[in-house]
Design a protein around this motif. Structure first.
Motif, PDB file in Angstrom:
ATOM      1  N   UNK A   1       7.746  -8.299  -9.128  1.00 29.60           N
ATOM      2  CA  UNK A   1       6.820  -8.089 -10.242  1.00 29.60           C
ATOM      3  C   UNK A   1       5.488  -7.554  -9.746  1.00 29.60           C
ATOM      4  N   UNK A   2       4.967  -6.539 -10.424  1.00 27.29           N
ATOM      5  CA  UNK A   2       3.587  -6.089 -10.305  1.00 27.29           C
ATOM      6  C   UNK A   2       3.010  -6.083 -11.714  1.00 27.29           C
ATOM      7  N   UNK A   3       1.722  -5.803 -11.841  1.00 26.81           N
ATOM      8  CA  UNK A   3       1.089  -5.858 -13.165  1.00 26.81           C
ATOM      9  C   UNK A   3       1.757  -4.941 -14.164  1.00 26.81           C
TER      10      UNK A   3
ATOM     11  N   UNK B   1      -3.397   0.086  -3.344  1.00 27.37           N
ATOM     12  CA  UNK B   1      -2.882  -1.218  -2.946  1.00 27.37           C
ATOM     13  C   UNK B   1      -2.570  -2.039  -4.194  1.00 27.37           C
ATOM     14  N   UNK B   2      -1.368  -2.605  -4.220  1.00 26.75           N
ATOM     15  CA  UNK B   2      -0.884  -3.364  -5.370  1.00 26.75           C
ATOM     16  C   UNK B   2      -0.415  -4.726  -4.886  1.00 26.75           C
TER      17      UNK B   2
ATOM     18  N   UNK C   1       0.835  -1.198   0.000  1.00 25.03           N
ATOM     19  CA  UNK C   1       0.000   0.000   0.000  1.00 25.03           C
ATOM     20  C   UNK C   1       0.867   1.244   0.000  1.00 25.03           C
ATOM     21  N   UNK C   2       0.392   2.285  -0.671  1.00 29.13           N
ATOM     22  CA  UNK C   2       1.083   3.559  -0.680  1.00 29.13           C
ATOM     23  C   UNK C   2       0.068   4.687  -0.625  1.00 29.13           C
TER      24      UNK C   2
ATOM     25  N   UNK D   1       1.632   5.061 -12.528  1.00 29.53           N
ATOM     26  CA  UNK D   1       1.453   3.751 -11.914  1.00 29.53           C
ATOM     27  C   UNK D   1       2.752   3.180 -11.367  1.00 29.53           C
ATOM     28  N   UNK D   2       3.835   3.942 -11.459  1.00 31.97           N
ATOM     29  CA  UNK D   2       5.123   3.449 -10.989  1.00 31.97           C
ATOM     30  C   UNK D   2       5.108   3.257  -9.469  1.00 31.97           C
ATOM     31  N   UNK D   3       5.749   2.203  -9.015  1.00 33.28           N
ATOM     32  CA  UNK D   3       5.858   1.904  -7.591  1.00 33.28           C
ATOM     33  C   UNK D   3       7.330   1.815  -7.229  1.00 33.28           C
TER      34      UNK D   3
END
Length: 312
Positions: free
Chosen positions: A160-162, A132-133, A107-108, A199-201
């Motif tokens: 990895x995320x989407x 939340x990712x 979460x961010x 969308x960068x994390x």
């Protein structure tokens, strides 16, 4: 102090002090939770950096793989109330090598207005949102002993995320002398960014230190008391925090039954306290069933976890 112990402690300090000093330079604003992995660790409220003697050392402190059994395997699953998302892990270690897979929510806080209050890491709910990712992480851990009392190790991980995949690095050190253990773990050394644009994390660099003392004068009873502290500020869904945790673990009947508990609080901003307890039962030689329950002052620190652990 014996010469070998003094030499190992000196190497430990020479490694830790420059690393911690360097790691204080941190600019990213997002992170994955440190203490939401490992049923034993969560049952002690996150006071696990200097213990880390099971397969979840691949997450908590890579150097811990050298202090456990000849073979460790862990399979676990748990949930948090907020976000209401499951987390799971599979990890395998031998004293010098480990493989792991972790899947968890990250979460961010994202400000939606320039008037968001950033003091002490707090955000105004009216001017910010929480994203939340789901994050997947594959890791390979290797360790190297230096003398009889010190281990240095690292975990090379693929996350990895989407929206993207990136390579990251964690490092750790563990010094053990008699009943005393000292540990330090630094996560996300490269501060990797997954995905592009809005969308960068970015996973923020994190440093945690720990100390533990154990007693096993009676072979049928073993107890451990441990403390952990974050060195850097760590973002969370409720704002920046710096956790301080203390916990204990007691094993009865020659490690057949174990009970544990702990307390955790933030030394930055609101206390955001949480308490946890858990237990382990050996159902067959080397096979343990474990569970934990965490309750905190906010929903992000309320959850449970179950695990099967094999150790020989």
């Amino acid at each position: 102090m014996p010469t070998s112990v003094r030499s190992s402690v000196c190497v430990f300090l020479r490694f830790c002090i420059p690393a911690v000093t360097l790691l204080f330079i941190s600019t990213s604003a997002r992170a994955q939770p440190v203490d939401s992995v490992g049923v034993r660790a969560q049952g002690m409220a996150g006071a696990f950096t200097a213990i880390a003697d099971d397969a979840t050392a691949t997450w908590w402190n890579p150097a811990g793989i050298a202090s456990g059994a000849m073979l460790n395997f862990s399979l676990e699953y748990g949930r948090l109330e907020d976000p209401d998302t499951g987390r799971g892990a599979v990890a395998f270690t031998i004293p010098s090598f480990g493989l792991s897979y972790y899947r968890m929510p990250v979460s961010e806080i994202q400000a939606t207005s320039s008037t968001a209050d950033s003091s002490a890491g707090r955000q105004d709910p009216a001017t910010s949102t929480v994203r939340t990712i789901e994050l997947s992480q594959f890791g390979a851990t290797v360790g190297q002993s230096i003398g009889n009392h010190l281990v240095l190790a690292s975990t090379l991980k693929i996350m990895h995320i989407d929206d993207g995949t990136e390579v990251g690095l964690d490092i750790g050190a563990m010094a053990v002398t008699g009943p005393v253990r000292l540990g330090v773990s630094a996560r996300n050394i490269r501060e990797p960014t997954l995905g592009d644009g809005v969308n960068a994390l970015t996973l923020k660099r994190q440093v945690r230190v720990g100390a533990a003392v154990s007693t096993s004068a009676n072979p049928k009873l073993a107890a451990t008391l441990a403390f952990d502290a974050d060195i850097l500020e760590v973002p969370s869904a409720t704002g920046n925090e710096r956790r301080l945790a203390g916990g204990g673990e007691v094993w009865f009947w020659s490690h057949v039954v174990g009970v544990r508990g702990g307390l955790s609080t933030s030394t930055l901003g609101d206390a955001r306290t949480s308490g946890a307890f858990g237990g382990s039962v050996m159902v067959h030689r080397g096979l343990f069933v474990e569970g934990e329950l965490t309750r905190g002052s906010d929903m992000t620190r309320r959850g449970w976890g179950l695990a099967f652990r094999v150790t020989f």
